[in-house]
Structures are given as structure tokens and as C-alpha cells.
Motif scaffolding. Structure first.
Motif, PDB file in Angstrom:
ATOM      1  N   UNK A   1       1.407  -4.958   6.593  1.00 47.81           N
ATOM      2  CA  UNK A   1       2.464  -4.330   5.804  1.00 47.81           C
ATOM      3  C   UNK A   1       2.115  -2.870   5.533  1.00 47.81           C
ATOM      4  N   UNK A   2       3.117  -2.032   5.466  1.00 46.30           N
ATOM      5  CA  UNK A   2       2.919  -0.637   5.087  1.00 46.30           C
ATOM      6  C   UNK A   2       3.238  -0.506   3.610  1.00 46.30           C
ATOM      7  N   UNK A   3       2.415   0.229   2.896  1.00 42.18           N
ATOM      8  CA  UNK A   3       2.639   0.452   1.472  1.00 42.18           C
ATOM      9  C   UNK A   3       2.476   1.915   1.137  1.00 42.18           C
ATOM     10  N   UNK A   4       2.763   2.259  -0.084  1.00 47.37           N
ATOM     11  CA  UNK A   4       2.600   3.625  -0.569  1.00 47.37           C
ATOM     12  C   UNK A   4       1.735   3.605  -1.817  1.00 47.37           C
ATOM     13  N   UNK A   5       0.900   4.604  -1.956  1.00 43.54           N
ATOM     14  CA  UNK A   5       0.027   4.725  -3.115  1.00 43.54           C
ATOM     15  C   UNK A   5       0.353   6.030  -3.810  1.00 43.54           C
TER      16      UNK A   5
ATOM     17  N   UNK B   1     -13.321  -6.831  13.087  1.00 46.28           N
ATOM     18  CA  UNK B   1     -13.367  -8.225  12.688  1.00 46.28           C
ATOM     19  C   UNK B   1     -13.551  -8.423  11.190  1.00 46.28           C
ATOM     20  N   UNK B   2     -14.258  -7.525  10.539  1.00 44.40           N
ATOM     21  CA  UNK B   2     -14.446  -7.629   9.088  1.00 44.40           C
ATOM     22  C   UNK B   2     -13.105  -7.610   8.368  1.00 44.40           C
ATOM     23  N   UNK B   3     -12.173  -6.831   8.862  1.00 42.76           N
ATOM     24  CA  UNK B   3     -10.859  -6.741   8.231  1.00 42.76           C
ATOM     25  C   UNK B   3     -10.069  -8.036   8.340  1.00 42.76           C
ATOM     26  N   UNK B   4     -10.371  -8.868   9.308  1.00 48.44           N
ATOM     27  CA  UNK B   4      -9.671 -10.140   9.455  1.00 48.44           C
ATOM     28  C   UNK B   4      -9.890 -11.047   8.250  1.00 48.44           C
ATOM     29  N   UNK B   5     -11.034 -10.881   7.555  1.00 45.43           N
ATOM     30  CA  UNK B   5     -11.306 -11.690   6.369  1.00 45.43           C
ATOM     31  C   UNK B   5     -10.318 -11.372   5.247  1.00 45.43           C
ATOM     32  N   UNK B   6      -9.820 -10.152   5.206  1.00 42.90           N
ATOM     33  CA  UNK B   6      -8.895  -9.753   4.149  1.00 42.90           C
ATOM     34  C   UNK B   6      -7.453  -9.719   4.576  1.00 42.90           C
ATOM     35  N   UNK B   7      -7.177 -10.119   5.803  1.00 46.23           N
ATOM     36  CA  UNK B   7      -5.821 -10.010   6.332  1.00 46.23           C
ATOM     37  C   UNK B   7      -4.807 -10.784   5.491  1.00 46.23           C
ATOM     38  N   UNK B   8      -5.161 -11.974   5.033  1.00 45.18           N
ATOM     39  CA  UNK B   8      -4.229 -12.780   4.242  1.00 45.18           C
ATOM     40  C   UNK B   8      -4.250 -12.431   2.760  1.00 45.18           C
ATOM     41  N   UNK B   9      -5.251 -11.701   2.314  1.00 44.95           N
ATOM     42  CA  UNK B   9      -5.401 -11.431   0.881  1.00 44.95           C
ATOM     43  C   UNK B   9      -4.581 -10.242   0.395  1.00 44.95           C
ATOM     44  N   UNK B  10      -4.078  -9.435   1.301  1.00 45.17           N
ATOM     45  CA  UNK B  10      -3.310  -8.266   0.898  1.00 45.17           C
ATOM     46  C   UNK B  10      -4.145  -7.019   0.683  1.00 45.17           C
ATOM     47  N   UNK B  11      -5.452  -7.103   0.961  1.00 41.84           N
ATOM     48  CA  UNK B  11      -6.275  -5.903   0.764  1.00 41.84           C
ATOM     49  C   UNK B  11      -5.980  -4.854   1.837  1.00 41.84           C
TER      50      UNK B  11
ATOM     51  N   UNK C   1      -6.459  -2.460   4.812  1.00 47.19           N
ATOM     52  CA  UNK C   1      -7.245  -2.622   6.029  1.00 47.19           C
ATOM     53  C   UNK C   1      -7.858  -1.296   6.465  1.00 47.19           C
ATOM     54  N   UNK C   2      -8.956  -1.388   7.159  1.00 46.32           N
ATOM     55  CA  UNK C   2      -9.617  -0.211   7.712  1.00 46.32           C
ATOM     56  C   UNK C   2     -10.816   0.203   6.874  1.00 46.32           C
TER      57      UNK C   2
END
Length: 77
Positions: A19-23, A44-54, A56-57
Motif C-alpha cells: 500500500x502507498x501511504x503519506x506521512x 527477505x527481512x521485509x517479508x516478515x512485516x508484509x502483513x503487519x502494515x509496517x 517496507x525497505x
């Protein structure tokens, strides 16, 4: 000199869709640095947070845009 910025983020979601968001930025506090990220790795580390909404990158590369009072470093002109 820029002291705050609004920017886009890319984060995971419960459906695993990116998802794209704005800060909304804020004024820099003492000893903070604002860095405009030009490139950021997603691995691959980012895959752990893919479902959590954190967001990415990580391991970003960027340009110092501004710095708060009291910052020190070789990059400061």
C-alpha cells in the motif's frame, strides 16, 4: 533549508498487498537529521512485516536535506 517534509511511504497490509501511504512531517528536534531517501532495499527481512502494515525497505541511501540544532558531523557544512 528544509526543516520538515511530507513524504510517501510503502507498507504492507493484512492482504499482503503493498500500500502507498503519506506521512505528515514535523519540525526537526535538536540533534535530528532529515534525509531524503533516494534508494532503499527491500529484501527477505521485509517479508516478515508484509502483513503487519509496517513500512517496507531498509538500508536506505539518501541526501541530507536539513539538520536540527546541535547536530555535528563531517557532512555538515
Amino acid at each position: 533549508m528544509v526543516t520538515s517534509a511530507d513524504f510517501k511511504t510503502f507498507h504492507g497490509s493484512p492482504s499482503r498487498a503493498i500500500q502507498e501511504g503519506n506521512y505528515k512531517g514535523r519540525e526537526l528536534e535538536p540533534n535530528e537529521v532529515l534525509i531524503r531517501i533516494t534508494y532503499s532495499g527491500v529484501c527477505g527481512t521485509d517479508l516478515h512485516g508484509l502483513e503487519s502494515g509496517m513500512v517496507l525497505g531498509h538500508e536506505g541511501v539518501g541526501v541530507v536535506e536539513s539538520f536540527g540544532e546541535g547536530t555535528r558531523g563531517a557532512w555538515k557544512v
